[in-house]
Design a protein around this motif. Structure first.
Motif, mmCIF file in Angstrom:
data_model
loop_
_atom_site.group_PDB
_atom_site.id
_atom_site.type_symbol
_atom_site.label_atom_id
_atom_site.label_comp_id
_atom_site.label_asym_id
_atom_site.label_seq_id
_atom_site.Cartn_x
_atom_site.Cartn_y
_atom_site.Cartn_z
ATOM 1 N N VAL A 256 28.367 84.863 -8.651
ATOM 2 C CA VAL A 256 26.894 84.821 -8.672
ATOM 3 C C VAL A 256 26.405 83.846 -9.734
ATOM 4 O O VAL A 256 25.532 83.000 -9.471
ATOM 5 C CB VAL A 256 26.325 86.236 -8.920
ATOM 6 N N ILE A 257 26.947 83.936 -10.930
ATOM 7 C CA ILE A 257 26.497 83.085 -12.031
ATOM 8 C C ILE A 257 26.820 81.620 -11.759
ATOM 9 O O ILE A 257 25.975 80.730 -11.956
ATOM 10 C CB ILE A 257 27.148 83.544 -13.349
ATOM 11 N N ALA B 80 33.056 84.154 -11.837
ATOM 12 C CA ALA B 80 31.752 84.812 -11.750
ATOM 13 C C ALA B 80 30.965 84.170 -10.611
ATOM 14 O O ALA B 80 30.169 83.255 -10.842
ATOM 15 C CB ALA B 80 30.998 84.686 -13.077
ATOM 16 N N GLY C 223 26.211 85.581 -18.550
ATOM 17 C CA GLY C 223 26.308 85.976 -17.147
ATOM 18 C C GLY C 223 27.653 86.516 -16.710
ATOM 19 O O GLY C 223 27.712 87.592 -16.092
ATOM 20 N N GLU D 206 28.305 90.133 -15.118
ATOM 21 C CA GLU D 206 28.797 90.257 -13.735
ATOM 22 C C GLU D 206 30.080 91.091 -13.680
ATOM 23 O O GLU D 206 30.295 91.848 -12.749
ATOM 24 C CB GLU D 206 29.036 88.872 -13.144
ATOM 25 N N SER E 278 28.778 91.880 -9.050
ATOM 26 C CA SER E 278 27.954 90.814 -8.466
ATOM 27 C C SER E 278 26.769 91.371 -7.685
ATOM 28 O O SER E 278 25.659 90.836 -7.742
ATOM 29 C CB SER E 278 28.822 89.948 -7.544
ATOM 30 N N LEU F 257 23.945 92.289 -9.978
ATOM 31 C CA LEU F 257 23.333 91.206 -10.748
ATOM 32 C C LEU F 257 22.358 90.383 -9.907
ATOM 33 O O LEU F 257 21.368 89.856 -10.444
ATOM 34 C CB LEU F 257 24.431 90.304 -11.315
#
Length: 227
Positions: free
Chosen positions: A54-55, A52, A121, A125, A130, A133
């Motif tokens: 972005v997270i 993930a 998250g 996502e 992504s 989010l």
């Protein structure tokens, strides 16, 4: 004439026995190879996966901000990682509208938010992507920062709690279809947001409660837009 004696049959039995032993050994080797290799004989390698982006990047920045604040005795939080009303001519005023979500007041505050973000998250996502989010996180940070400056000018706000509540509401909408409202959405909104409204009315921490509610509303609106 050619005659077949006992010696011939004895040699034949020995050959069969050796073949049988050989095939049994080969079967054992094949089983061992299957345990070490995957489909079509390829080796299976266990490795860490950045599942993930972005997270995990968000959590990494929050961790860096937490360490900076720890080693500067809260100076980093006051300078960059919290939002409060300041001079409009100060460039950091506008930066803090977004960066305040990276700062946290202490370990309990930090660990509680990070656990929830790491739990919800990656699922969000994977569901929304992504690229979808990132605006949710940025919009939550901007709007909660503006609310803090406009409504609570004498206090400072920091932390990712608004994003956590946005994710909570957003996660309850993953199975939402047109014309349908999931019962889980109603229950979660009632429990989490209703609880924050109640605490905001009858208790003194109005800032945190309002930010939590705002985060939940932003998550709901973004969830409806992304369906």
């Amino acid at each position: 004439m050619f005659s077949i004696g006992p010696r011939f049959f004895w040699k034949n039995d020995v050959r069969k026995r050796h073949k049988r032993i050989y095939y049994e050994k080969m079967k054992l080797k094949m089983k061992e190879m299957e345990g070490k290799r995957g489909f079509m004989g390829r080796k299976v390698r266990t490795r860490l996966r950045w599942n993930a982006p972005v997270i995990l990047t968000f959590v990494a920045i929050c961790t860096g901000a937490f360490l900076c604040s720890f080693f500067t005795a809260g100076g980093a939080n006051q300078l960059v990682f919290s939002v409060y009303r300041s001079s409009p001519t100060d460039p950091l005023t506008y930066l803090r509208l977004f960066t305040h979500v990276f700062g946290h007041a202490g370990w309990e505050h930090f660990s509680g938010n990070m656990v929830m973000i790491l739990l919800l998250g990656p699922l969000l996502e994977e569901k929304y992507g992504s690229r979808n989010l990132i605006p949710v996180i940025a919009l939550t940070a901007l709007l909660t920062g503006l609310l803090q400056i406009l409504l609570f000018p004498h206090t400072a706000l920091l932390g990712a709690s608004g994003i956590v509540y946005a994710f909570i509401i957003l996660s309850s909408m993953t199975d939402m279809r047109r014309g349908d409202i999931p019962v889980t959405l109603v229950l979660i909104a009632g429990i989490y947001l209703g609880g924050q409204v109640y605490q905001g009315i009858f208790f003194s921490d109005h800032t945190a409660n309002l930010i939590h509610v705002a985060g939940g509303v932003i998550g709901g609106v973004c969830g409806c837009r992304m369906q």
